[in-house]
Scaffold this motif. Sequence first.
Motif, short mmCIF file in Angstrom:
data_model
loop_
_atom_site.label_atom_id
_atom_site.label_comp_id
_atom_site.label_asym_id
_atom_site.label_seq_id
_atom_site.Cartn_x
_atom_site.Cartn_y
_atom_site.Cartn_z
N HIS A 1 1.11 -0.70 -2.08
CA HIS A 1 2.51 -0.26 -2.02
C HIS A 1 3.01 0.21 -3.39
CE1 HIS A 1 3.26 -3.08 1.66
NE2 HIS A 1 2.38 -2.12 1.89
N MET B 1 6.37 -6.12 1.78
CA MET B 1 5.85 -7.39 2.26
C MET B 1 6.83 -8.50 1.91
SD MET B 1 3.10 -6.48 3.71
CE MET B 1 2.65 -8.16 4.21
N LEU C 1 -2.06 -5.64 -0.41
CA LEU C 1 -0.95 -4.88 0.15
C LEU C 1 0.02 -4.45 -0.94
CD1 LEU C 1 -0.62 -7.16 3.24
CD2 LEU C 1 -0.77 -4.67 3.41
N THR D 1 -1.48 -1.42 4.80
CA THR D 1 -0.34 -1.68 5.67
C THR D 1 -0.68 -1.37 7.12
OG1 THR D 1 1.08 -0.96 3.86
CG2 THR D 1 2.12 -1.26 6.00
N LEU E 1 5.48 -8.33 7.30
CA LEU E 1 5.73 -6.96 6.88
C LEU E 1 7.07 -6.49 7.42
CD1 LEU E 1 4.87 -4.18 5.70
CD2 LEU E 1 3.75 -3.72 7.90
#
Length: 207
Positions: free
Chosen positions: A184, A153, A180, A39, A115
């Motif tokens: 996460h 995202m 990503l 991120t 994002l």
Amino acid sequence: MDALTDPHAITSLAALDALYAEPSELVRKKVAPQLDAPTRAFIAASPFVLLGTVGPDGPHVTPRGDAPGFVEAPDDETLILPDRRGNNRLDALRDILVDDRVALLFLVPGAGETLRVHGRATITTDPALRARHVAQGKEPTSLLRVRVTSLYMQCAKAVIRSKLWAGAPRPAELPSMGALLEAHMKGAVKGEEVDARLPVTYAQTLY
């Protein structure tokens, strides 16, 4: 015409939910409480972010932009946004003094995904931060220090439909959507598998 006069107006959560399918398990669980290395790499590559605030006059969305990396992520819970020279309306800053909740939408040219970050902001004139964010020989008058509370995202469908980055190459070093999401969700999904499915998913669900 408004909700009082429009016979087709949706005025309840039940009516809204009846219109749409249930979100997938991945969509429900992709929210993360803080930043992580992929991120932070996405943020470092972003030259443009939209800042959403709300205050006594209602909501505002204001653009913030500069060279990639202008938004600093000193740790996994904090973002620093310099306030570059503008028109001095200060809509967002005035809002934050009343309601410190903010929403950020980061974009990277060539990347379909975006994002979304939510947090609580304070305005600071910390001399060290001002000196660290000099651009073109000028310090920002103030900076926003955002304490991140959640992030996730957003898929690429809106950018694909809009052809926003048509012809622009995706930065080679940018983490993929799968990477990503894997970060996460703490490994609950495999990034390579997500990336392999995305082209088919987008083709089948773009409209």
